[in-house]
Structure formats: structure tokens, C-alpha cells
Design an enzyme around this catalytic site. Sequence first.
Site, PDB file in Angstrom:
ATOM      1  N   ASP A  50       0.858  -1.190   0.000  1.00  0.00           N
ATOM      2  CA  ASP A  50       0.000   0.000   0.000  1.00  0.00           C
ATOM      3  C   ASP A  50       0.896   1.242   0.000  1.00  0.00           C
ATOM      4  OD1 ASP A  50      -3.132   0.731   1.346  1.00  0.00           O
ATOM      5  OD2 ASP A  50      -1.580   2.256   1.129  1.00  0.00           O
ATOM      6  N   ASP A 143      -3.997   2.429  -5.066  1.00  0.00           N
ATOM      7  CA  ASP A 143      -2.634   2.426  -4.511  1.00  0.00           C
ATOM      8  C   ASP A 143      -2.281   1.174  -3.730  1.00  0.00           C
ATOM      9  OD1 ASP A 143      -3.986   2.847  -2.058  1.00  0.00           O
ATOM     10  OD2 ASP A 143      -2.300   4.013  -1.294  1.00  0.00           O
ATOM     11  N   GLU A 144      -3.046   0.101  -3.891  1.00  0.00           N
ATOM     12  CA  GLU A 144      -2.709  -1.099  -3.124  1.00  0.00           C
ATOM     13  C   GLU A 144      -3.018  -2.372  -3.896  1.00  0.00           C
ATOM     14  OE1 GLU A 144      -5.489  -2.014   0.205  1.00  0.00           O
ATOM     15  OE2 GLU A 144      -6.577  -0.251  -0.473  1.00  0.00           O
TER      16      GLU A 144
HETATM   17  P1  TTP Z   1      -5.240   4.978   1.406  1.00  0.00           P
HETATM   18  O1  TTP Z   1      -4.202   3.954   1.063  1.00  0.00           O
HETATM   19  O2  TTP Z   1      -6.324   4.574   2.320  1.00  0.00           O
HETATM   20  O3  TTP Z   1      -4.550   6.251   2.069  1.00  0.00           O
HETATM   21  P2  TTP Z   1      -3.181   6.932   1.759  1.00  0.00           P
HETATM   22  O4  TTP Z   1      -2.403   6.188   0.737  1.00  0.00           O
HETATM   23  O5  TTP Z   1      -3.423   8.378   1.467  1.00  0.00           O
HETATM   24  O6  TTP Z   1      -2.446   6.886   3.153  1.00  0.00           O
HETATM   25  P3  TTP Z   1      -1.793   5.635   3.900  1.00  0.00           P
HETATM   26  O7  TTP Z   1      -0.332   5.981   3.992  1.00  0.00           O
HETATM   27  O8  TTP Z   1      -2.458   5.600   5.226  1.00  0.00           O
HETATM   28  O9  TTP Z   1      -2.040   4.437   3.053  1.00  0.00           O
HETATM   29  O10 TTP Z   1      -5.902   5.532   0.093  1.00  0.00           O
HETATM   30  C1  TTP Z   1      -5.165   5.744  -1.084  1.00  0.00           C
HETATM   31  C2  TTP Z   1      -5.634   6.996  -1.778  1.00  0.00           C
HETATM   32  O11 TTP Z   1      -7.021   6.930  -2.045  1.00  0.00           O
HETATM   33  C3  TTP Z   1      -5.420   8.247  -0.956  1.00  0.00           C
HETATM   34  O12 TTP Z   1      -4.146   8.837  -1.151  1.00  0.00           O
HETATM   35  C4  TTP Z   1      -6.541   9.143  -1.392  1.00  0.00           C
HETATM   36  C5  TTP Z   1      -7.626   8.198  -1.830  1.00  0.00           C
HETATM   37  N1  TTP Z   1      -8.665   8.166  -0.796  1.00  0.00           N
HETATM   38  C6  TTP Z   1      -9.785   8.975  -0.930  1.00  0.00           C
HETATM   39  O13 TTP Z   1      -9.924   9.692  -1.922  1.00  0.00           O
HETATM   40  N2  TTP Z   1     -10.724   8.947   0.059  1.00  0.00           N
HETATM   41  C7  TTP Z   1     -10.594   8.184   1.190  1.00  0.00           C
HETATM   42  O14 TTP Z   1     -11.454   8.190   2.074  1.00  0.00           O
HETATM   43  C8  TTP Z   1      -9.447   7.351   1.321  1.00  0.00           C
HETATM   44  C9  TTP Z   1      -9.262   6.490   2.531  1.00  0.00           C
HETATM   45  C10 TTP Z   1      -8.517   7.385   0.303  1.00  0.00           C
HETATM   46 MG    MG Z   2      -2.200   4.096   0.859  1.00  0.00          MG
END
Ligand code: TTP
Ligand code: MG
Length: 434
Positions: A50, A143-144
Site C-alpha cells: 500500500d 494504490d494497493e
Molecule cells: P489509502 O491507502 O487509504 O490512504 P493513503 O495512501 O493516502 O495513506 P496511507 O499511507 O495511510 O495508506 O488511500 C489511497 C488513496 O485513495 C489516498 O491517497 C486518497 C484516496 N482516498 C480517498 O480519496 N478517500 C478516502 O477516504 C481514502 C481512505 C482514500
Molecule cells: Mg495508501
Amino acid sequence: MAGAGTILCRDCLARSAGSAGAPARRCPVCGSPRLLVHPELDTLSIAHIDCDAFFAAIEKRDNPELADKPVIIGGGKRGVVSTACYIARTFGVRSAMPMFKALKACPDAVVVRPDIEKYSRIGRQIRAMMLDLTPAVEPVSIDEAFLDLSGTQRLHGAPPAETLMRFSKRVERELALSVSVGLSYNKFLAKIASDLDKPRGFAVIGRAEVVSFLADKPIGIIPGVGKVTQERLAKDGLRLIADVQRQSDADLARRYGEEGLRLARLARGEDRRIVKPERETKSVSAETTFDEDIGEAERLAPVLLRLSEKVALRLRKADFSARGLTLKMKTADFRTRTRARSGFPPTQLASRIFEIGREMLAKECDGTRFRLIGIGASDLGPGAEADRGDLVDVTATRDAGVERAIDRLRDKFGGDAVMRGLVFGAKVERGRRG
Ligand code: TTP
Ligand code: MG
């Protein structure tokens, strides 16, 4: 193979032997403190990767002035936070928080409007790098992804843990972004692990510690156990995974049926779901031939809407999203015209497909009469990427909700049970004309 004391350096990938008495704090080769030691390190092969603060990290990378500032990605129609960088998070800013609240918590934050197309493109670059590790890559969102690295040791000349560390370094080097890796022996645990050590994380959950590791975690970390289920389970005294671990399978099955058995298995760290590689992308399309040739845009539009709904339904059923659309028309004199559009954010919404299709159609309605029209979705990606406008663009979420509700009604009552205004209007008209 690494024994209980083998230490792997996450920076230089050197292996060193740890002495049981005094665990090494720094790599003897490069001096890095980022060391990983785990007795099962070389036998685990299911990973979840991720990206860290994905949208925010990309914007920081592309605008060095933002590097040391708290950055919030968001805004859009509803004004909520999509994501926040790790600096902004120290102020309490979180995804899905209303923007006014986020700015109250962190008044100095720089707010950047999201550029989903850019993020999707980079998400695809990362995915391509994952596919260099194994064909078994299952994307979960932009992103994962899950990866199954079983049997890749010979190919990479290293066990999965090392291959994954090399991958993290490659993403940092080539894309100037960071990822967090969770390594375990199934998807459930790999996903939990990737969250344990964020950002730039690498966490491992092995078989030996799984039951004790899970014991003190809230039941809500189990996928599918949302707020409502948590409340119901809490009423029955089940709050932590330990509470589930104490129940017999028979009891859980009696109380909660199949779902109870699933809880029991996951509480023991058992998850049989396999990593499903991304399916080969095909195209999904629908077309119709008219009884009489039609040239008027206002008569073609309802047909196009109906076809868009068909395509959207198929996309949702097959769990695909489309980044490309092709409008196909056959003229009264049997010539085929095709018009294509691409480069829009991935979608599986009929309303989006229709909207884009109708723009293409409008340009073709120049008096020509058509005997057939069709619309096809192409450049397919995972369904999870569809209409992630969610927090960015509230209409996409609303439309997605409406369309899923329509899917359910159609499944229950048949295809014609629910019709949107426009299609319904056309039906009536056809009926009237006899
Ligand atoms: P995530 O992997 O949940 O968050 P992140 O990558 O920003 O942070 P982390 O380091 O905790 O993984 O989500 C990936 C992307 O998806 C995030 O950058 C933005 C988008 N997203 C939204 O648009 N709305 C949301 O509620 C979430 C959780 C993510
Ligand atoms: Mg993320």
C-alpha cells in the site's frame, strides 16, 4: 535460509547473524537502523503493498515547495479531505474529514485539488513494477495490491521478503514515492501487516505468533465487520478477536451461521482466499439494431442510455472499470462509423458512460440516419478503481449508490423493473406509436 537470528537490512539487504543476547541495532554493513528479523521471514510469500499517503506524496514529489509543509488533498464539490500527508496527520487531519474541520485543526495546511488521472497513471506504473515480481498481482485500489510470491525464489534469486524490499527501494528510486509492505501467509494477515509500520513500512506476521498477535485487536479489523456488525457482536460480548478465539466453532455457527464460521477462521488467522491476478482486459459492449433507421439525436439518446446501462451493469458484474469508450454506428447505407474517447477517470457508471457517449453521438447527428448504434467500454481496469471520485466528487458516489440499488432491484424483479426517466419516456412513446 534465515534462522531465528538472521537479520535482514532493509536498506542494503545484507544478511547478518544476530546474537540472541544483544539484538543488533544497526546493520553491520551499512549502519542502517532499519533491520528486520523474523524467524519465518523466508517462508512467507503473500504480500500486501500500500502506497503511503498516496495522493499527497505524489503532489509533494511534483512540487518540492510542498515537501516540508502539511498538505491536504481535497476540496472538490463536497469539500472533504481525500488524503493528508503525514505532517498534516500529526495535526489530526484524516481522510473523509470535512475540509473546514481539517483547516481548523491545521490552519497552515496547503490544500491541493486532486488530479485523479495523474494518480491513476502512477498507480499503473507501480502495478507494472509489481508485475515484474510475480504475475499474481491482485489490485485492490488505486494504490494497493496483493501479491503472491510463492515460487518466485528461483526467478529472483532471493526469498519473497528480500524481493519485496528490493521493490520498495525501486519505487523510491524510480518514482520518488514510498510504499508499505505487509508479508504473511494469507491475504487477511498481509493486509493487516502492511498497516502496522507505515510509512515506509515492512511488517511480518508469522504462523507462530498469529493467535497471540490477533488476540488484542478489535474485531473491526476483520474485513466485512463494519459498524453495525461490531455493535451486534459487542452486545453478545465479542469486542476483541480474543473474544472470538474463546468461542467454539459450533457456538459461533449456531449464533451467526456461515458468517460465524468465517469469524472463527479469521480469528485463528486462517484465510483461504487466493490472490487473484488481474484478468485479461477485454472490452464490454452493447449494441442494438433498429427496425427503422433513426437520425434524430433525441430519439437516439434514450437508446444510448439503455445501452450504457447494460454496459455499466456488465462492468459492475465483472468488477471492471473503463477508461475508454467507443461509440459505434452503422448508417442506413451500411457504413460503420466508430468514435472513441479515453483518458477520463475509470468508471462503471451508466450516467458517465451515457454522458460521454452522448457527446460523441451529438457530433454524428448531422442528418445521417442510422440502422444501428452501440457503445463499448475498453481499456479496462479493476472495479476498485471505478468512480473513486467518492470524496472528490460527490455525484459519482451518489450515482454509484443509485446504480447499485438499481442492480439489486433488477436482480430481484427483472430487467424492466427499474427504468430511468428518459428510457421510460421512450418506451411509452414506442408503445403509443404501436
Ligand atoms: P489509502 O491507502 O487509504 O490512504 P493513503 O495512501 O493516502 O495513506 P496511507 O499511507 O495511510 O495508506 O488511500 C489511497 C488513496 O485513495 C489516498 O491517497 C486518497 C484516496 N482516498 C480517498 O480519496 N478517500 C478516502 O477516504 C481514502 C481512505 C482514500
Ligand atoms: Mg495508501
